[in-house]
Structures are given as C-alpha cells and as structure tokens.
Motif scaffolding. Structure first.
Motif, PDB file in Angstrom:
ATOM      1  N   ASP A 274       0.836  -1.204   0.000  1.00  0.00           N
ATOM      2  CA  ASP A 274       0.000   0.000   0.000  1.00  0.00           C
ATOM      3  C   ASP A 274       0.868   1.250   0.000  1.00  0.00           C
ATOM      4  O   ASP A 274       0.599   2.216  -0.744  1.00  0.00           O
ATOM      5  N   ARG A 275       1.907   1.231   0.837  1.00  0.00           N
ATOM      6  CA  ARG A 275       2.749   2.424   0.964  1.00  0.00           C
ATOM      7  C   ARG A 275       3.689   2.590  -0.229  1.00  0.00           C
ATOM      8  O   ARG A 275       4.046   3.711  -0.580  1.00  0.00           O
ATOM      9  N   SER A 278       1.418   4.359  -2.779  1.00  0.00           N
ATOM     10  CA  SER A 278       1.192   5.776  -2.481  1.00  0.00           C
ATOM     11  C   SER A 278       2.480   6.578  -2.609  1.00  0.00           C
ATOM     12  O   SER A 278       2.456   7.758  -2.984  1.00  0.00           O
ATOM     13  N   TRP A 291       3.948  11.648   3.865  1.00  0.00           N
ATOM     14  CA  TRP A 291       3.984  10.208   3.628  1.00  0.00           C
ATOM     15  C   TRP A 291       4.917   9.526   4.624  1.00  0.00           C
ATOM     16  O   TRP A 291       4.571   8.487   5.212  1.00  0.00           O
ATOM     17  N   GLU A 294       3.497   9.189   8.234  1.00  0.00           N
ATOM     18  CA  GLU A 294       2.514   8.107   8.358  1.00  0.00           C
ATOM     19  C   GLU A 294       3.196   6.749   8.274  1.00  0.00           C
ATOM     20  O   GLU A 294       2.861   5.820   9.037  1.00  0.00           O
ATOM     21  N   ALA A 295       4.174   6.604   7.358  1.00  0.00           N
ATOM     22  CA  ALA A 295       4.864   5.328   7.193  1.00  0.00           C
ATOM     23  C   ALA A 295       5.657   4.970   8.449  1.00  0.00           C
ATOM     24  O   ALA A 295       5.715   3.798   8.846  1.00  0.00           O
ATOM     25  N   TRP A 298       3.238   3.649  10.995  1.00  0.00           N
ATOM     26  CA  TRP A 298       2.865   2.277  10.644  1.00  0.00           C
ATOM     27  C   TRP A 298       3.995   1.295  10.979  1.00  0.00           C
ATOM     28  O   TRP A 298       3.760   0.178  11.446  1.00  0.00           O
TER      29      TRP A 298
END
Length: 487
Positions: A274-275, A278, A291, A294-295, A298
C-alpha cells in the motif's frame, strides 16, 4: 502513476524473484505495461557492480526508455548499489546529472546500501556451496568475486560511492524535484530453518538493519600536525557533517513485521505494498514528509521488535531492550593518502565520578576489516538502552603501527602534543565532546551508518636523530697516488 517502473533484483537472484511483488502492484492498479523487470548477471568473477550499472544504462537506452523519459525504480538488496552506481557515473554533479533528474522515485527493499556481512563469506563456502553458478560453462561455480568485493562490509567501493552521492557538497538525494525521492523498507526478522545458519545479530538474515537506510554523516579525526581539508584549507581536529538537512532528504529505515531478506519480496506485506503504491504518487517535499510521517507510525511496532537485546553481540537470547544498532565504517590513512592498515580505535566515556575516563564497556562491538585493504573497517555496535538519549562526554583513543622500526605514525591529540604511535605506545586521545555539543550531543544514532576518517602523520623514526631510513655517510677517504676510488 504513468511513469515506467523498473524492478531491479539483488545478488545471485533473477527478475523472476519479483513475481509476487509484481502481481501485488498490479492489484494496486499499477499498469502492467509500466512494469519492467530487470535481469542481470552477478555470478561472474570478472563483473563489477559498476559494470552492471553500465549494462543497465545500455538496456535502458536501447530497449526500454526514451532518452529523457522519467521513470521510477524498486530495488532489492544489491540492486540499490547498482542504481546508485548508475546515478553516480563519472561523479557528475547533481545540477548536470541527467540521470538524477530522470529517476523520480527510488524504493529500496532490504537494500545493501552499505553491503552485507555475508559477502566476505561468499568467496568461500557461501559462494561455492550456496550461491555459486551451477550452470556448466565458463562461469561454472563462479560466485561473482568482484560483486562480492563491492558488497563486503567497509569496502572501498561503498566508501567512495557514499562520498559521491550521500556526503558530497551537493546532495544526490535532495528535497527538490530534480533528484529522486527515496524510501527504504526492511524485514524485522532473520532467516528461519536451515538458512538461519547464515544469520548475524541485527540483520534480516543478509543485510544489517543499521546498514540499509541512506541517513549518514561523516566524522573526520585529523591527528596531523596541521589539520587541513581536501582543499588544503585549515580545519579542526574533529569535524562532523550534518544529518539530513533542508537540502538533504531524510531517508530512514522502515521496518516490516515478520519478514526476512527473502520474504520481504517473495511474500510482500500488504501494508508495505500500500505504501509503495502511495509513495509513487509523491510529487513534492511536503507530500514526502507527510507520507514519511505516516509510514514511520505504521512501521513503529515492527521496529520495536528490533530493540530486543540478544545479550552480547554474538549471543542469540533475548534479555533487555536496546536503543538499537549502529554501524561505524572507519578508514585510517596517512597525510599522503596511503592506508594505515594496523590500528585500533576505542571509545571512552566519563565515569560516574566525573573525573575518571573508562572504556565504554556496555557497547558490544563486532569488527570486520575489509579483506582487500584493512585500513577500511566496519564496526557493528549494539546500543544499550539510554545511550542515544543521554548526552555524555566522549573520547576516542587511537593506536597505530607501521610495522617497521625506521618509520612511525605520529599523532596530535586534543592537547596538541606530538606523540609517537607504535605498537607499544600510549594511544592518542581525542575528546569529541565539544564537537558533539555543536551537533546533537551524541555519537550514537540507531539504525544508521556513520563514516569515520582518521588521518595521521607518517614520519621517520626516531624523531630527534638522523639515522635509519636516510642518513649521511662519513667522508670518503682521501685518494692515494692519484688513482680512482673505483677499480
């Protein structure tokens, strides 16, 4: 995303290893027509990583892409060194480097950014028994010696490459649109089963967690009489380059739970895919920073699992938590640029009494000397809890030996006093506390690699006498009977 996407494999692998990742990307709506799976030879003893990079350029220019077409790349393991070597061809500055402008996104999957602890084994049992070419012909049982040389920890190749693309005056991976945005994923577990015999602590089975990210800095310890930089200008005895800054991209490691070096690609994690999808849509630094934030959130639980101590560096049982792992790649040279091959470096810290200096015993260190030139060494450090967050005074002590009685190394420490450096001499001491205060107050940064360059004077010995390597002969005796002195 409408750019071509190149998939570049690692050492001893083939493009077919990307099969599962390929279809996972297709499921994320990446157009099959945009996916280009590369395939290159690595198990040939006469081929270098630079050769593969130039082969990649030939394949790009003649078969896949237009001369100025932009593209993205996903690389696994050694593929990172191939692409970095391709970008750094001929040491072209970023403003004139068309390759940098064309590559828009670079995604490293367990990249061998700083090599692998398995590489020096490859030329022996690993190369012949596990990874060697089994196809009869000229390459039969070849292990790719020159590729493995570049992959070896502390290799001259990775040292020189880092100075070109990571530590140069102009960043190859910057925050603007004329250089690629880069990210790095790595599994948080080593191999299991029979393959676990190859495991080293702090790795995904092949690549060190601290040796995959692109965040690095360099420390120069100049112990010569008059410290000067590469341009001949005066400099301090201790200098440190910064980490990522306003112009240099922040590229940390992102941990992936439950994956090792192989399964990261063969069984790709859905969250990672998913990452990746994106990430390929990022168009500016604000989007990149959002980005990355958020990564990292996660990735945090998976990274937490990397902080389980194994006791001593060479043990495999869990004890207390760590701050992480770090690599130091050290090169020692003399003022002429020639290698210093016999030396030792130790880190000291101020003891609890605030007066006595003591060896930093709580840091477990594994040292590997580069086989072709032991002036290059890699120190793998297990960082105990709290060492990266608690500022503390630090000293570095250095000993060296020329191996001969007629030459010696000479060093000047923090007190600027001249000291001979021989096998039985006291070490030269450099207090780096002031330099750390100017930066971030700590020598230790988990999951990163720091370069350390040590520069010494090499001079005739002893210091205060004319003898040994060069001396004057006594006057010749007077001629007798006008005859020649030679018969």
């Amino acid at each position: 995303m409408t750019r071509p996407l190149l998939l570049i494999h690692g050492y001893s692998a083939t493009g077919l290893d990307f099969t599962n990742l390929y279809w996972a990307l297709v499921d994320k709506k990446v157009d099959v027509e945009l996916l280009n799976v590369g395939n290159y030879i690595s198990l040939n003893n006469e081929i270098t990583i630079e050769d593969i990079a130039e082969g990649m350029q030939r394949a790009i220019s003649l078969t896949k892409l237009d001369a100025s077409e932009e593209f993205d790349a996903i690389v696994h393991s050694t593929g990172m060194l191939v692409v970095r070597a391709w970008l750094a061809h001929q040491n072209i500055t970023p403003d004139a480097n068309d390759r940098l402008k064309r590559l828009k996104h670079l995604i490293g999957l367990a990249p061998a950014t700083w090599g692998s602890p398995q590489a020096h084994k490859g030329r022996t049992w690993l190369g012949a028994l596990v990874k060697g070419s089994k196809t009869p012909g000229p390459d039969f049982l070849n292990a790719g010696d020159l590729v493995l040389d570049g992959l070896e920890l502390a290799s001259k190749f990775t040292w020189d490459l880092a100075h070109a693309d990571l530590l140069g005056p102009e960043p190859y991976f910057g925050t603007g649109s004329n250089t690629p945005y880069v990210t790095v994923f790595i599994g948080n577990t080593p191999y299991t089963g029979l393959s676990s015999l190859a495991n080293d602590p702090g790795t995904d089975g092949t690549v060190r967690w601290s040796g995959c990210g692109l965040n690095t800095r360099k420390i120069a310890l100049d112990l010569t009489k008059t410290p000067t930089d590469e341009h001949g200008k005066p400099r301090s005895r201790v200098t440190m380059s910064p980490w990522a800054s306003e112009s240099r991209l922040n590229v940390p490691m992102l941990a992936v739970d439950g994956r090792d070096h192989g399964t990261l690609v063969s069984n790709p994690d859905a969250g990672m895919v998913d990452r990746i999808a994106s990430f390929l849509e990022i168009g500016n630094i604000d989007q990149y920073n959002a980005w990355l934030a958020e990564a990292q959130q996660w990735s945090a639980p998976a990274q937490q699992q990397m902080l389980k101590s194994k006791g001593h560096l060479f043990a495999f049982w869990e004890t207390e938590e760590l701050d992480g792992w770090q690599q130091f790649v050290v090169r020692a040279r003399d003022a002429h640029g020639d290698p210093v091959k016999d030396y030792m470096i130790e880190v000291y810290e101020l003891g609890p009494d605030g007066v006595t200096w003591q060896r930093a015993e709580e840091i477990s260190v594994d040292v590997h000397a580069y086989g072709a030139d032991p002036s290059y060494r890699c120190l793998h450090v297990q960082l105990p809890k709290g060492i990266t967050t608690t500022p503390r005074p630090m000293q570095i002590r250095i000993q060296a030996s020329t191996g001969t009685d007629v030459m010696t190394y000479q060093g000047y420490g923090s007190d600027d006093q001249k000291m001979e450096m021989r096998a039985d001499s006291d070490p030269v001491t450099i207090d780096i506390s002031d330099a750390l205060k100017d930066k971030d107050a700590t020598l230790f940064h988990p999951f990163t690699t720091t370069l350390v360059e040590v520069v010494l004077n090499r001079v005739p010995y002893p210091f205060d006498k004319v003898e040994g390597i060069f001396e004057w002969l006594p006057p010749f005796p007077a001629r007798q009977n006008g005859s020649s002195s030679q018969q």
